[in-house]
Structures are given as structure tokens and as C-alpha cells.
Design an enzyme around this catalytic site. Structure first.
Site, PDB file in Angstrom:
ATOM      1  N   GLU A 126       1.543  -0.499  -5.145  1.00  0.00           N
ATOM      2  CA  GLU A 126       0.626   0.592  -5.441  1.00  0.00           C
ATOM      3  C   GLU A 126       1.536   1.809  -5.625  1.00  0.00           C
ATOM      4  OE1 GLU A 126      -3.445   2.554  -3.692  1.00  0.00           O
ATOM      5  OE2 GLU A 126      -1.791   2.258  -2.291  1.00  0.00           O
TER       6      GLU A 126
ATOM      7  N   ASP B  13       0.834  -1.186   0.000  1.00  0.00           N
ATOM      8  CA  ASP B  13       0.000   0.000   0.000  1.00  0.00           C
ATOM      9  C   ASP B  13       0.881   1.253   0.000  1.00  0.00           C
ATOM     10  OD1 ASP B  13      -2.759   1.160   0.415  1.00  0.00           O
ATOM     11  OD2 ASP B  13      -1.794   1.925   2.227  1.00  0.00           O
TER      12      ASP B  13
END
Length: 606
Positions: free
Chosen positions: A350, A315
């Protein structure tokens, strides 16, 4: 180097925690008789104590004394019970309480206690059970299983539910290569949610990086390990979505729960001492600090060695390469590549955060995969009618403009997706022209404002058969484009059968019917369509995993595209004709797309 965490030996149990600036640290053991404190001994930046006996299963935490001066980066308060950053299991979930941020207020009755793990042999190391080019299936463990009619009620909403035969059968029907589990480690709700009667339903606010959440994984490490084994037996890999970019201790008003009370230097600070917030969550972990990198690496090693995890999705991954600016040669990349347990794992970035210069699609190491939001946006815009064939062709053939020049014999690093946990579901993309996040309590200001979505003439649910038919045509065209694209692909759970979140494109705080997958309202015809697409793709993965050696772009008549054809926006048919890599034995891939007829057809030559 000191082994951190709690470790049971032959005749004793050893505890070690890092706290380089503390004046004193205590190990706190909990039993029916209450709390017992043991003074720990300093060993360089670490504090260590060894107690006689096998203490497996005992509950423990730490307290640390030192300077309390948040403006000078120190948050020592011996009244605060602190969770071991190396804890792997906890006895309860985190919960918000004003005392967490009040100096001198004891928090032993609020904060979870870590559980001393029993000794366990590492699992035999096997290659990752996933092939580049395959289908990654993103899911929220609780939302995916809480309403599953075949899963026993006492198991629904947990990691163990993923091992149920009916769940595995569904994943196999879709030819899923790997499930990607949204965070399953222990997190805390953001401070503004409890007063609104809401909770964090996604888990992107962790406190202890490797401690499994007791609600999602009540059986701890053994439950995760057994579930991974069951999925592996079904031919399905397991990826963990990990949050190494910030912690739930939040901003300067947040609580003292773990790192903040032990080693606040783990967080990045500006020269004036204020917390850097490149995550939008109040703090940012400082990957220029070797101790932070070690915690991340040890977390990954734990999940690989003891649970059999095949890889990780990171993330807000640019944070891992900040020091403070993004550096594609950041130390963490080499440390992962040099680690014998981690070097072969599937790694998915990401590739953006909200800090300065935070967008880095295409900038991660050559063996990393990356979420490609340009694929998402450009494919949506094509089927919405906002862009032409040329843009779609680039995305369909692997986004070589992003991931380098045309490179036959190389894997495409793009993870193509149309929808993810963050944003509209695929059904909502074609049903809502604007977001509807009123239930989040932020006056519909949160979530993405520009979604490249449309509603086919009716905002939200409709009983008009023409509207419903048009929406299904749109969904099928979008899905066909996804499954025909070069690169790895990702599907979010429920998009294969028309799941809706009623227009909410930021359902992080909706642990209810808004985000729960409704298995009783599946569209079986759409589900079968996706299964057929996926089976066709799965049979020729190498045709999709690599940039093709030769590509022809043809009109419907089989003639080479002209400049006029490329610039046409009226929906004429075009054909993507790609030859396979020599020696694979695979046939030619041909994809025919016609916007006017919502047609996406995938064919192979013999």
C-alpha cells in the site's frame, strides 16, 4: 545472534526477549496457582532464561524494571505484564482498560498471556501459489464467514471457515488466484471505541506482530496452517495483510502492553523525544532500527515456514522505508530479497502513509506489486463522466505513466482495484454520492470525503427498477474495465454480488450487519457475470500480466484514433487492441469500451 521468543528443547525450555535499556527482566509463568516470576540473565541487549522440562502449552509473559520517563523515551514499569513480541499464540484477546496506561497499576489480569509453542517442523517450501496478473480477493475473515449459511455455526467467523468446501467452491467459481486476509493477528480496540459501544472490526491495530488473534483463529498456528493447505489444494494462494507500521500501544496516552515496556526505541521519535505519527495511529515503528526490521522479517519467516503463506500485503508500506524520510533503497527491501524464505514471496505495497512525502506509488522495488489508487479513481471518474478516453486508456494498459515507460517483456506491477476494505463497496459507489458514516460516532467526519461516486438520482436504497437497472449497468461497466486491465487485479469480498455497507465508507468499527457479508441477498446474475469475466481473464493471464508488445487504439470502425477521438467525451466507442508477447501462443486481446452503452467487451483472437 540470540533466538528470541520461547523455544522448547530436548530437556528444557528457553525464553529470550530484547530489552536493551532495562535494569531487570522477569519471566512470568502462569498456572492455577497464580504467577511465578523468574529472574532473567542479561546477554547484551537481550534477556535469557532456560528452565528444565518441556513447557509447551504453558502461559507466560514478561515484566521489566528500569526508568519510567516517557518524556525521555523510557516506559519501564514492573507492574505491567508484557506480551512477548515473538509470541505466536495468546490465551485471550486484548482489551482496553485505563490501568494499561497508569504507572504502578498491575495488569496481569488484563493482558493476554503468550502460549509456549510446541516444537514443529517447518513446512516444505513450495513456490507461491499465485501468478502475477491473477485475481486477488480481499476479505475480512469474520465479516466474510459470519453469515455464511453453509458453514457450521461454531466455525463461522474464524480462519477455519475459509477451508469449508462451500467457501472454496465460491472462490473457485470466481477463478480467485489468492485470498488476501485482512489482519488476523491479535489487536486492541482504539481507546475511543469502547465508550461508544464499538469495536475494531478490521484488525489494523496489532500489538504482537505474529500472535494470531484468539477470536479469529482459536486453533492457533495449526488452524491457519490447515486452512492454507485446504486453499492450496483448491488452487488458491493465501496472502496476509500485515501491519508493520505501528502498534496498538498508540500515542503517549496509550497503554504499556509489549514493545513500549521492553524496548521503546522500536518507535520513531522526533529530536525532542515526542512520538512520530506518520500512520495516524499514535506511533510509528522505526525501520531504521535493525531490531524492528528483524521483528518484521522474523514474522514473515514464521508465517511462510510454519503456515505456508504465499505472500504479504503491507499496510502503509512507506513506513518500512522511512528513516525518517522515504528511501527506495531502504535496507528492508534488500533484506527481504536476500532471504531464502522470503525472496520469492508475493509482496504488495500500500504505497502511501500520512507522513511528510508519504505518497510513493511506483517507487517500490521492481519485483513488488503496488495498490494503484489512480486506477480506482480514474476508472470511477470515467464511468461517472468526469474524464475522457485518454486517462482511461492509460489505466487500462497498465499505468505506464506510473510504473515506468512502455516496457514489453516486463510484468506490470500495478494492482488494479475499484474498491477495497477502506472506502465504499462497489455497489455503494453507484448508490451514494456522499459517505454515511453516522454509526461510527464521529459526526460523519471520518472516512474519505471524495469518492468519485454517484447515486443515479436516488441516495441509497431504491425500489425504482430504472434506478436499479442503471446501477447494475454501472457496476458491470466498472467490473468489465477492471477485468480487462493490464496488471494484477483485486476484488473485495462481496463486490461480485452487490454487497452494500449502507453508504459507510469507513466501517472499521462496525462488527455488525453494516460490514458482514449477507450471503442471502446475493445478486446471482451479477455473480455469474463476474465469474464469466474472471474465467475469460484466467484463461489468458499472460495477456494481462505484462505490458503488451504492441497496442493499437481504434475507433468502432476499426480506424486509428485521432486527436479529436481522444478528446471526445460524448461516449464514443474505442477499442484497445493488444498483441501478445511472442512465443506465448496466446491470441490477440481486444477490449471494446463504449461509455454511452455501458459496454465493456473482452475478446481474444485464436
Amino acid at each position: 545472534m540470540t533466538v528470541l521468543g520461547a523455544e522448547v528443547g530436548a530437556q528444557s525450555t528457553r525464553f529470550a526477549v530484547r530489552s536493551p535499556h532495562a535494569d531487570a527482566v522477569w519471566l512470568c509463568l502462569f498456572s492455577r496457582d497464580g504467577e511465578t516470576r523468574h529472574v532473567m540473565e542479561r546477554q547484551g541487549p537481550d534477556w535469557v532464561i532456560e528452565l528444565p522440562g518441556n513447557l509447551a502449552g504453558a502461559l507466560y509473559g514478561y515484566r521489566a524494571a528500569g526508568e519510567w520517563s516517557p518524556t525521555h523515551r523510557h516506559w519501564f514499569d514492573p507492574a505491567k505484564l508484557l506480551v512477548d513480541p515473538y509470541a505466536v499464540e495468546l490465551d485471550r484477546r486484548f482489551r482496553q482498560d485505563p490501568r494499561l496506561a497508569m504507572f504502578g497499576e498491575d495488569t496481569a489480569d488484563i493482558v493476554p498471556r503468550a502460549i509456549v509453542p510446541a516444537p514443529a517442523e517447518p513446512l516444505p517450501q513450495e513456490p507461491p501459489q499465485f501468478t502475477t496478473g491473477g485475481l486477488v480477493y480481499e476479505l475480512n475473515v469474520r465479516a466474510f464467514t459470519i453469515r455464511h449459511p453453509d458453514v457450521p455455526e461454531d466455525v463461522r467467523g474464524t480462519v477455519a471457515a475459509l477451508a469449508h468446501p462451500s467457501v472454496i467452491a465460491h472462490l473457485r467459481k470466481l477463478s480467485v488466484g489468492a485470498v488476501e486476509l485482512m489482519p488476523i493477528v491479535a489487536w486492541i480496540d482504539e481507546r475511543h471505541l469502547p465508550p461508544l459501544g464499538l469495536v475494531n472490526a478490521w484488525g489494523y491495530n496489532p500489538v504482537a506482530m505474529m500472535a494470531l488473534d484468539p477470536g479469529l483463529c482459536p486453533g492457533g498456528v495449526a488452524e491457519l496452517r490447515d486452512t492454507v493447505a485446504a486453499l492450496h489444494a483448491g488452487g488458491i494462494g493465501v496472502l496476509l495483510d500485515v501491519v508493520f507500521n505501528h502498534s496498538g500501544e498508540s500515542d503517549v496516552e496509550g497503554g504499556v502492553l509489549s514493545l513500549r515496556g521492553l524496548d521503546n526505541a522500536a518507535y520513531a521519535h522526533a529530536p525532542d523525544g515526542t512520538l512520530i505519527n506518520d500512520t495516524g495511529c499514535g506511533n510509528t515503528l522505526d525501520f531504521a532500527n535493525p531490531a524492528v526490521r528483524r521483528l518484521a522479517l522474523d514474522t514473515m519467516r514464521h508465517f511462510v515456514a510454519h503456515c505456508g503463506i504465499d505472500g504479504f500485503r503491507f499496510d502503509l508500506a512507506p513506513v518500512m522505508a522511512r528513516g525518517p524520510g522515504f528511501d527506495p533503497a531502504a535496507p528492508i527491501f534488500a533484506e527481504i530479497e536476500d532471504d531464502p524464505l522470503l525472496a520469492d514471496r508475493i509482496l504488495i505495497a500500500e504505497p502511501w502513509d500520512i507522513g511528510p512525502d508519504g505518497y510513493h506509488l511506483g517507487d517500490f522495488p521492481a519485483h513488488w506489486l503496488e495498490w494503484n489508487d489512480r486506477f480506482r479513481d480514474d476508472v470511477r471518474r470515467f464511468w461517472k463522466g468526469e474524464t475522457g478516453i485518454g486517462v482511461l486508456a492509460t489505466r487500462l494498459a497498465g499505468s505506464s505513466d506510473v510504473f515506468g515507460p512502455h516496457q514489453p517483456h516486463s510484468d506490470c506491477r500495478s494492482v488494479n482495484f475499484l474498491a477495497a476494505h477502506d472506502g465504499f463497496t462497489l455497489a455503494d459507489v453507484v448508490s451514494y454520492a456522499r459517505r454515511h458514516n453516522e454509526a461510527n460516532g464521529e459526526q460523519n467526519r471520518d472516512g474519505h470525503g471524495e469518492n468519485f461516486s454517484w447515486n443515479n438520482g436516488v441516495e441509497g436504497p431504491s425500489a425504482d427498477p430504472r434506478v436499479l437497472a442503471a446501477r447494475k449497468e454501472d457496476i458491470k461497466a466498472l467490473l468489465g474495465t477492471l477485468f480487462a486491465s493490464t496488471g494484477t487485479i483485486m476484488l473485495t469480498a462481496g463486490d461480485e454480488f452487490g454487497r452494500s455497507q449502507m453508504g459507510n465508507n469507513n466501517a472499521y468499527c462496525q462488527d455488525n450487519a453494516i460490514s458482514w457479508v449477507d450471503w442471502d441477498r446475493r445478486d446471482p446474475e451479477l455473480e455469474d457475470y463476474v465469474a464469466d469475466l474472471s474465467a475469460k481473464r484466467h484463461s489468458r493471464l499472460r495477456s494481462f500480466a505484462r505490458f503488451p508488445e504492441k497496442v493499437q487504439w481504434l475507433t468502432a470502425a476499426g480506424k486509428p484514433m485521432t486527436i479529436a477521438d481522444w478528446e471526445d467525451r460524448n461516449g464514443h466507442t474505442f477499442i484497445y487492441d493488444a498483441e501478445p508477447e511472442e512465443g506465448t501462443g496466446e491470441g490477440e486481446l481486444r477490449v471494446e469500451i463504449c461509455r454511452a452503452r455501458h459496454l465493456v467487451r473482452i475478446d481474444f483472437t485464436a
